[in-house]
Design a protein around this motif. Structure first.
Motif, mmCIF file in Angstrom:
data_model
loop_
_atom_site.group_PDB
_atom_site.id
_atom_site.type_symbol
_atom_site.label_atom_id
_atom_site.label_comp_id
_atom_site.label_asym_id
_atom_site.label_seq_id
_atom_site.Cartn_x
_atom_site.Cartn_y
_atom_site.Cartn_z
ATOM 1 N N UNK A 127 0.815 -1.215 0.000
ATOM 2 C CA UNK A 127 0.000 0.000 0.000
ATOM 3 C C UNK A 127 0.843 1.258 0.000
ATOM 4 N N UNK A 128 1.952 1.197 0.709
ATOM 5 C CA UNK A 128 2.879 2.330 0.798
ATOM 6 C C UNK A 128 3.447 2.683 -0.571
ATOM 7 N N UNK A 129 3.861 1.678 -1.323
ATOM 8 C CA UNK A 129 4.522 1.919 -2.603
ATOM 9 C C UNK A 129 3.546 2.121 -3.753
ATOM 10 N N UNK A 130 2.335 1.547 -3.657
ATOM 11 C CA UNK A 130 1.428 1.560 -4.805
ATOM 12 C C UNK A 130 0.120 2.317 -4.572
ATOM 13 N N UNK A 131 -0.143 2.730 -3.326
ATOM 14 C CA UNK A 131 -1.411 3.374 -2.952
ATOM 15 C C UNK A 131 -2.607 2.463 -3.209
ATOM 16 N N UNK A 132 -2.390 1.160 -3.219
ATOM 17 C CA UNK A 132 -3.483 0.202 -3.396
ATOM 18 C C UNK A 132 -4.066 -0.171 -2.032
ATOM 19 N N UNK A 133 -5.251 -0.777 -2.078
ATOM 20 C CA UNK A 133 -5.901 -1.232 -0.850
ATOM 21 C C UNK A 133 -5.033 -2.276 -0.161
ATOM 22 N N UNK A 134 -5.121 -2.321 1.156
ATOM 23 C CA UNK A 134 -4.354 -3.284 1.960
ATOM 24 C C UNK A 134 -4.831 -4.694 1.634
ATOM 25 N N UNK A 135 -3.887 -5.614 1.528
ATOM 26 C CA UNK A 135 -4.198 -6.985 1.115
ATOM 27 C C UNK A 135 -4.438 -7.926 2.284
ATOM 28 N N UNK A 136 -4.180 -7.473 3.520
ATOM 29 C CA UNK A 136 -4.357 -8.312 4.700
ATOM 30 C C UNK A 136 -4.494 -7.422 5.928
ATOM 31 N N UNK A 137 -4.880 -8.042 7.028
ATOM 32 C CA UNK A 137 -4.913 -7.371 8.324
ATOM 33 C C UNK A 137 -3.567 -7.574 9.007
ATOM 34 N N UNK A 138 -3.180 -6.625 9.822
ATOM 35 C CA UNK A 138 -2.009 -6.784 10.683
ATOM 36 C C UNK A 138 -2.462 -6.409 12.086
ATOM 37 N N UNK A 139 -2.254 -7.342 13.025
ATOM 38 C CA UNK A 139 -2.739 -7.193 14.393
ATOM 39 C C UNK A 139 -1.582 -7.399 15.360
ATOM 40 N N UNK A 140 -1.526 -6.566 16.392
ATOM 41 C CA UNK A 140 -0.501 -6.738 17.425
ATOM 42 C C UNK A 140 -0.838 -7.970 18.264
ATOM 43 N N UNK A 141 0.117 -8.857 18.425
ATOM 44 C CA UNK A 141 -0.042 -10.042 19.284
ATOM 45 C C UNK A 141 0.180 -9.636 20.729
ATOM 46 N N UNK A 142 1.101 -8.721 20.930
ATOM 47 C CA UNK A 142 1.436 -8.195 22.251
ATOM 48 C C UNK A 142 1.738 -6.715 22.087
ATOM 49 N N UNK A 143 1.926 -6.022 23.186
ATOM 50 C CA UNK A 143 2.269 -4.602 23.097
ATOM 51 C C UNK A 143 3.493 -4.464 22.203
#
Length: 171
Positions: free
Chosen positions: A92-108
Motif C-alpha cells: 500500500x505504501x509503494x502503490x497506494x493500493x488497498x491493503x491486502x491483509x490485516x495486521x494485528x498486534x499479538x502483544x504490546x
C-alpha cells in the motif's frame, strides 16, 4: 495506536540502528528519521495496525513486540508472524493500493510508522536504499511462499498416493 512519549526517543534511536532497513543510514540521516517522534507508535495487544481493504499510505517497521498477519474477518486465519526488524504495509505504501491483509498486534508493540511524505525528506540515495530493501523483503516473502506451496503440493501428492486426497484451494 498512541504516539511514543518523547522521553523514549533516545532508546528508540538505539533500537532503530539495529534494524537492517536502516543499517546504512549515517548519523545525520538517522537524526532525520528519529526527530519526528510522531512516527513512533505503540500498539496494544489485539490492536489492528492495518485493516484489509483499506487504503493507506503508511509503512510500518516493527521495533519491538510481535505482529500477526491475517486474511479475512477471522483473526485466527494467520498468514504469518512479523518479528522485530521486519516490516509490513509496503504494498500500500509503494502503490497506494488497498491493503491486502490485516495486521494485528499479538502483544504490546512499538513500531516506526513512515508515510510517503516522511520519506521524501530523505536524499534520493536514501530513498532508493529504502526501496531496494523493501523489494528485497518482498522477494524473500515470495520465495518463502513458493517453498510453502511446494511443500503443500508434496504433502497433497503423498496423501493422494496413500489413498487420501486433499483439495488445495486455487486461491
Amino acid at each position: 495506536m498512541k504516539n511514543v512519549d518523547s522521553k523514549n526517543i533516545k532508546l528508540l534511536k538505539e533500537i532503530v540502528h539495529r534494524v537492517p532497513l536502516f543499517s546504512t543510514l549515517s548519523e545525520a540521516e538517522s537524526e532525520l528519521l528519529i526527530k519526528d517522534e510522531a512516527n513512533f507508535v505503540v500498539a496494544e495487544a489485539d490492536e489492528f495496525i492495518i485493516h484489509e481493504g483499506e487504503t493507506g499510505v503508511h509503512f510500518y517497521v516493527l521495533l519491538s513486540g510481535l505482529l500477526k498477519v491475517t486474511k479475512g474477518t477471522n483473526k485466527a486465519d494467520e498468514l504469518s508472524v512479523i518479528h522485530p526488524g521486519e516490516f509490513v504495509g509496503e504494498v500500500g505504501f509503494m502503490t497506494n493500493q488497498a491493503r491486502t491483509a490485516n495486521v494485528v498486534a499479538v502483544e504490546k508493540s512499538i513500531l516506526l510508522r513512515l508515510e510517503q511524505a516522511s520519506l521524501s525528506r530523505f536524499p534520493t540515495n536514501i530513498r532508493d536504499q529504502f526501496k531496494d530493501k523493501i523489494i528485497e523483503g518482498l522477494i524473500d516473502r515470495v520465495n518463502h511462499l513458493n517453498d510453502e506451496l511446494v511443500e503443500l503440493k508434496h504433502i497433497n501428492q503423498q496423501n493422494t498416493d496413500n489413498g487420501f486426497y486433499i483439495q488445495l484451494d486455487d486461491n
